[in-house]
Enzyme design. Structure first.
Site, PDB file in Angstrom:
ATOM      1  N   LYS A 118     -16.413  -1.703 -23.893  1.00  0.00           N
ATOM      2  CA  LYS A 118     -17.512  -2.149 -23.037  1.00  0.00           C
ATOM      3  C   LYS A 118     -18.205  -3.297 -23.758  1.00  0.00           C
ATOM      4  O   LYS A 118     -18.130  -3.402 -24.986  1.00  0.00           O
ATOM      5  CB  LYS A 118     -18.520  -1.014 -22.821  1.00  0.00           C
ATOM      6  CG  LYS A 118     -19.288  -1.139 -21.541  1.00  0.00           C
ATOM      7  CD  LYS A 118     -18.492  -0.597 -20.369  1.00  0.00           C
ATOM      8  CE  LYS A 118     -19.143  -0.857 -19.041  1.00  0.00           C
ATOM      9  NZ  LYS A 118     -18.457  -0.119 -17.969  1.00  0.00           N
ATOM     10  N   ASP A 158     -19.372  -5.238 -14.509  1.00  0.00           N
ATOM     11  CA  ASP A 158     -20.165  -4.012 -14.500  1.00  0.00           C
ATOM     12  C   ASP A 158     -21.514  -4.431 -13.902  1.00  0.00           C
ATOM     13  O   ASP A 158     -21.580  -5.465 -13.220  1.00  0.00           O
ATOM     14  CB  ASP A 158     -20.304  -3.434 -15.929  1.00  0.00           C
ATOM     15  CG  ASP A 158     -20.851  -2.017 -15.949  1.00  0.00           C
ATOM     16  OD1 ASP A 158     -20.089  -1.065 -15.687  1.00  0.00           O
ATOM     17  OD2 ASP A 158     -22.061  -1.835 -16.198  1.00  0.00           O
TER      18      ASP A 158
HETATM   19  O1  2IT Z   1     -17.441   1.323 -15.567  1.00  0.00           O
HETATM   20  C1  2IT Z   1     -16.347   0.834 -15.232  1.00  0.00           C
HETATM   21  O2  2IT Z   1     -15.328   1.520 -15.139  1.00  0.00           O
HETATM   22  C2  2IT Z   1     -16.301  -0.588 -14.937  1.00  0.00           C
HETATM   23  N1  2IT Z   1     -17.323  -1.252 -15.030  1.00  0.00           N
HETATM   24  C3  2IT Z   1     -14.992  -1.259 -14.585  1.00  0.00           C
HETATM   25  C4  2IT Z   1     -14.254  -1.660 -15.805  1.00  0.00           C
HETATM   26  C5  2IT Z   1     -12.999  -2.442 -15.552  1.00  0.00           C
HETATM   27  O3  2IT Z   1     -12.368  -2.823 -16.560  1.00  0.00           O
HETATM   28  O4  2IT Z   1     -12.615  -2.672 -14.406  1.00  0.00           O
END
Ligand code: 2IT
Length: 441
Positions: A118, A158
């Protein structure tokens, strides 16, 4: 937990996320002495590495602004680092560590080979112009590009990061890296490597999971009243699919309050959510201003104050408290599918589970988003694009499989299913086994 609390005091979201997983897996962990011998838990709760960097950019008034950017590469046991970027004023290392930790288990549930990560920044998109967003995204990528790659770490969107931001970031990545592989980011535009249905996928997947949850209980979404929090990308996708499946979305909310929609949200109103998001005003009241006959705004109230059958938290962590859970129950709600990451406070989950309310956690319910990112990576690697129907079929299959994993690992002696335990144990077993097989690294 005591060791982690002493080591990271004040990292409340991170400690909350770890505590929930450790409580869920305690029993199976103790049945596997090889995990303990290899110190799997101690290794799994610690991110592989965290990048932190200064992001300086110039606003429209010509003033210099400085923010902090981060990328938390949490775990690569089952594949390259994968997870979104969050732009929000409250972003801290604790928040991104909790999200990266959750992502690791969520990605394991998708059936696809992706590790967990993240990232993001304390940049606040509220009130920013399109030009400012572009300059910030470019300045952010000036540091991030060196940490990522299509086979190493693949960011996506996100909270505060959607297609527009991904576009600006990819444009800068190309210039810096001189790499033209679109697979380095997911959530791209449909004309340049983005997967059809990726924008809808988190919300669609959440409704597919909800169907899988309701059908064994002899229930269906059709005809149900649904309360949704938020009005961003996730809420948008959830509203489209809820409408398609014959449910009635009777509330959406924002940081300023709630819009009650007694006759149910319409397609026109759902389309307007995109305009509200792009405006960066961060106000749900705008829906009531635009559609005064259909939507009624109350300041300071949450979506959980509107009577519903099914609650879908789609906004932010810890947005649904124990008191909210009690209000939902008192108003007749019988199901809560957590769509936001860690959207429900521990007291709310405990209340749902002990008061006969069907509850499923975010890492199972919202995994359709990152799963479709995984499908986007596959299409990019093969230099092809699948039709909407192909992607949707795969999304259906993935959510069904996630539900099955929850049932397999979460079925209790009395026959009921603890979806929190099920999701945590299923994700943990996959990651732990991979770590064990790869040795002490
Ligand atoms: O919380 C999540 O799963 C997302 N923000 C998507 C992450 C992604 O790599 O598509």
């Amino acid at each position: 937990m005591a060791r982690l609390q002493a080591k990271y005091p004040g990292e409340s979201e991170y400690l909350q996320a770890v505590q929930e997983v450790l409580e869920s897996i305690e029993e199976v962990y103790n049945q596997h002495p090889e995990f303990e011998k290899s110190r799997i838990v101690e290794r799994m709760v610690e991110p592989d590495r965290i990048f932190s960097f200064r992001v300086t950019w110039v606003d429209d008034r010509g003033e210099v602004q400085t923010n902090t950017g981060y990328r938390v590469q949490f775990n690569s046991a089952i594949g390259p680092y994968k997870g979104g970027l969050r732009f929000h004023r409250a972003v801290t290392p604790s928040m991104l560590k909790f999200l990266g930790f959750e992502q690791t288990f969520k990605n394991a549930l998708t059936t696809l080979p992706m590790g967990g990560a993240k990232g993001g920044s304390d940049f606040d998109p509220k009130g920013k112009t399109d030009e400012e967003i572009m300059r910030f995204c470019q300045a952010f990528m000036l540091e991030l590009w060196n940490c990522i790659g299509p086979d190493q770490d693949i960011p996506a969107g996100d909270v505060g990061v959607g297609g527009r931001e991904i576009g600006y970031m990819y444009g800068m990545y190309k210039k810096l890296a001189r790499e033209y592989n679109t697979g380095v980011l997911t959530g791209k535009g449909a004309t340049w490597g983005g997967s059809i249905l990726r924008p809808e996928a988190t919300g669609f997947g959440a409704l597919y999971f909800t169907q899988n949850l309701l059908h064994p209980a002899g229930k269906d979404i059709k005809g149900c009243k649904v309360a949704v929090s938020g009005f961003g990308n996730v809420a948008w996708g959830a509203c489209i699919k809820a409408l398609e499946l014959g449910a009635k979305v009777v509330a959406i909310s924002g940081p300023d309050g709630v819009c009650a929609i007694p006759d149910g949200i319409t397609r026109e109103m759902i389309d307007y959510m995109l305009v509200m998001r792009a405006s960066n005003r961060d106000r749900v009241e705008d829906m009531a201003t635009k559609f005064p006959a259909a939507a009624h705004f109350t300041p300071g109230k949450k979506a959980w104050s509107i009577p519903c059958d099914i609650a879908l938290p789609c906004a932010f962590q810890n947005e649904l408290s124990e008191d909210d859970a009690k209000e939902l129950k008192a108003n007749g709600c019988w199901c809560c599918c957590e769509v936001s990451n860690m959207g429900c406070q521990p007291g709310a989950i405990h209340f749902f589970q002990h008061n006969g309310i069907l509850f499923a956690p975010g890492k199972a319910v919202n995994a359709g988003g990152v799963a479709t990112s995984g499908l986007e990576m596959t299409q990019n690697a093969e230099h092809i694009s699948w039709s909407g129907q192909e992607v949707d079929e795969k999304l259906h299959f993935i959510l069904k499989s996630i539900h099955e994993q929850c049932v397999k690992f979460g079925t209790q002696p009395d026959g009921s299913v603890d979806y929190v335990k099920g999701a945590n144990i299923a994700g943990f077993m996959k990651v732990a086994t991979a770590m064990l097989e790869q040795g002490v690294v």
